[in-house]
Write a protein that holds these residues in place. Structure first.
Motif, PDB file in Angstrom:
ATOM      1  N   MET A  30      35.578  36.512  25.517  1.00 47.64           N
ATOM      2  CA  MET A  30      36.083  36.078  27.234  1.00 47.64           C
ATOM      3  C   MET A  30      35.789  34.532  27.442  1.00 47.64           C
ATOM      4  O   MET A  30      34.423  34.093  27.004  1.00 47.64           O
ATOM      5  N   ALA A  31      36.287  33.734  27.918  1.00 46.17           N
ATOM      6  CA  ALA A  31      36.033  32.314  28.377  1.00 46.17           C
ATOM      7  C   ALA A  31      34.872  32.605  28.982  1.00 46.17           C
ATOM      8  O   ALA A  31      34.832  33.390  30.093  1.00 46.17           O
ATOM      9  N   SER A  32      33.994  31.509  29.300  1.00 43.43           N
ATOM     10  CA  SER A  32      32.771  31.467  30.175  1.00 43.43           C
ATOM     11  C   SER A  32      33.313  31.169  31.546  1.00 43.43           C
ATOM     12  O   SER A  32      32.500  31.082  32.451  1.00 43.43           O
ATOM     13  N   GLY A  33      34.339  30.359  31.612  1.00 40.10           N
ATOM     14  CA  GLY A  33      34.747  29.699  32.985  1.00 40.10           C
ATOM     15  C   GLY A  33      36.080  29.452  32.974  1.00 40.10           C
ATOM     16  O   GLY A  33      37.076  29.466  32.079  1.00 40.10           O
ATOM     17  N   PHE A  34      36.600  28.982  34.230  1.00 40.84           N
ATOM     18  CA  PHE A  34      38.103  28.602  34.440  1.00 40.84           C
ATOM     19  C   PHE A  34      38.464  27.529  33.696  1.00 40.84           C
ATOM     20  O   PHE A  34      39.630  27.570  33.296  1.00 40.84           O
ATOM     21  N   TYR A  35      37.697  26.478  33.730  1.00 40.60           N
ATOM     22  CA  TYR A  35      38.013  25.316  32.814  1.00 40.60           C
ATOM     23  C   TYR A  35      38.164  25.531  31.231  1.00 40.60           C
ATOM     24  O   TYR A  35      38.443  24.807  30.547  1.00 40.60           O
ATOM     25  N   ASP A  36      37.485  26.494  30.825  1.00 38.46           N
ATOM     26  CA  ASP A  36      37.541  26.905  29.354  1.00 38.46           C
ATOM     27  C   ASP A  36      38.911  27.551  28.932  1.00 38.46           C
ATOM     28  O   ASP A  36      39.330  27.857  27.845  1.00 38.46           O
ATOM     29  N   VAL A  40      43.651  33.775  31.855  1.00 38.89           N
ATOM     30  CA  VAL A  40      43.577  33.297  33.286  1.00 38.89           C
ATOM     31  C   VAL A  40      43.298  34.435  34.533  1.00 38.89           C
ATOM     32  O   VAL A  40      42.524  34.337  35.132  1.00 38.89           O
ATOM     33  N   PHE A  41      44.107  35.440  34.197  1.00 39.95           N
ATOM     34  CA  PHE A  41      44.351  36.632  35.180  1.00 39.95           C
ATOM     35  C   PHE A  41      43.077  37.601  34.873  1.00 39.95           C
ATOM     36  O   PHE A  41      42.609  38.018  35.621  1.00 39.95           O
ATOM     37  N   ARG A  42      42.698  37.630  33.606  1.00 39.44           N
ATOM     38  CA  ARG A  42      41.729  38.671  33.228  1.00 39.44           C
ATOM     39  C   ARG A  42      40.382  37.778  33.805  1.00 39.44           C
ATOM     40  O   ARG A  42      39.345  38.752  34.515  1.00 39.44           O
ATOM     41  N   TYR A  43      40.315  36.790  33.688  1.00 42.18           N
ATOM     42  CA  TYR A  43      39.219  35.938  34.359  1.00 42.18           C
ATOM     43  C   TYR A  43      38.754  36.027  35.768  1.00 42.18           C
ATOM     44  O   TYR A  43      37.911  36.458  36.446  1.00 42.18           O
ATOM     45  N   GLU A  90      36.181  38.026  38.384  1.00 43.30           N
ATOM     46  CA  GLU A  90      35.537  37.288  39.284  1.00 43.30           C
ATOM     47  C   GLU A  90      35.420  37.781  40.489  1.00 43.30           C
ATOM     48  O   GLU A  90      34.674  37.977  41.330  1.00 43.30           O
ATOM     49  N   LEU A  91      36.851  38.114  41.061  1.00 41.79           N
ATOM     50  CA  LEU A  91      37.428  38.373  42.373  1.00 41.79           C
ATOM     51  C   LEU A  91      37.977  39.665  42.158  1.00 41.79           C
ATOM     52  O   LEU A  91      39.270  39.849  41.964  1.00 41.79           O
ATOM     53  N   GLY A  92      37.342  40.957  42.329  1.00 42.19           N
ATOM     54  CA  GLY A  92      37.969  42.321  42.152  1.00 42.19           C
ATOM     55  C   GLY A  92      38.657  42.189  43.536  1.00 42.19           C
ATOM     56  O   GLY A  92      38.478  41.745  44.564  1.00 42.19           O
ATOM     57  N   GLY A  93      39.780  43.319  43.512  1.00 46.41           N
ATOM     58  CA  GLY A  93      40.356  43.574  44.521  1.00 46.41           C
ATOM     59  C   GLY A  93      39.994  44.797  45.525  1.00 46.41           C
ATOM     60  O   GLY A  93      38.977  45.304  45.052  1.00 46.41           O
ATOM     61  N   ILE A  94      40.817  45.124  46.251  1.00 43.15           N
ATOM     62  CA  ILE A  94      40.629  46.553  47.068  1.00 43.15           C
ATOM     63  C   ILE A  94      40.446  47.584  46.272  1.00 43.15           C
ATOM     64  O   ILE A  94      39.809  48.683  46.498  1.00 43.15           O
ATOM     65  N   LEU A  95      41.536  47.800  45.558  1.00 39.40           N
ATOM     66  CA  LEU A  95      41.857  48.956  44.650  1.00 39.40           C
ATOM     67  C   LEU A  95      41.176  48.456  43.198  1.00 39.40           C
ATOM     68  O   LEU A  95      41.826  48.862  42.033  1.00 39.40           O
ATOM     69  N   GLY A  96      39.958  48.057  43.242  1.00 37.66           N
ATOM     70  CA  GLY A  96      39.249  47.656  41.922  1.00 37.66           C
ATOM     71  C   GLY A  96      39.813  46.222  41.608  1.00 37.66           C
ATOM     72  O   GLY A  96      40.653  45.527  42.423  1.00 37.66           O
TER      73      GLY A  96
END
Length: 164
Positions: A1-7, A107-110, A114-120
């Motif tokens: 898993m990348a450590s951040g968005f810019y990776d 990108v979407f896994r990351y 970082e920002l889960g939704g209402i349903l996970g």
């Protein structure tokens, strides 16, 4: 898993590998899109946001996705034509991706981690939006029903921080 968005990186609709680091210092709005969805007219609002704020440092990144109701069945050419002809899209568009499941794009896994939704963390539908600040930190997730113009106050606030 990348450590951040810019990776991370993604393939543009034109087939070029684009590092997310290319957007360092910009406020980024990542959206999973579809051309045959009830929310497809949001392309217009996304383009308006992009044109209004791109010179201040906003970039919108569109990621076509066919995981919801087969609403993005076309290939690269059809996607590109539809975005341009129907909505005048000038912001960067990427290759069709999965946003959920074992083949979800990094990108979407990351962003989901970082920002889960209402349903996970799972993305429920097309036009889920993720707002990332100029330092690459995901700050807010918006539901598909949230119209792009409703994001303007959040974007303006983040852009103001980059100007100071």
């Amino acid at each position: 898993m990348a450590s951040g968005f810019y990776d991370l990186s993604a393939t543009s609709l034109q087939g070029r590998e684009v590092p997310m680091e290319a957007y360092k210092g910009k406020v980024v709005l990542v959206v999973n899109t579809a051309s045959k969805c009830g929310f497809t007219p949001q392309y217009e609002g996304l383009e308006t946001l992009y044109r209004r704020h791109k010179d201040e440092g906003l970039v919108v990144l569109g990621f076509p996705c066919n995981q919801f109701g087969n609403q993005e069945p076309g290939g690269k050419e059809e996607i590109e034509e539809g975005c341009l002809i129907n909505y005048g899209v000038s912001f960067p568009m990427f290759d069709k991706v999965d946003v959920n499941g074992p083949h979800a794009h990094p990108v979407f896994r990351y962003l989901k981690s970082e920002l889960g939704g209402i349903l996970g963390s799972r993305i429920k539908w097309n036009f889920t939006k993720f707002l990332i600040d100029a330092s690459g930190k995901p700050v807010k997730r918006f539901a598909p029903i949230t119209k792009p113009e409703k994001l303007e106050p959040y974007i303006a606030k983040l852009l103001a921080k980059t100007q100071s």
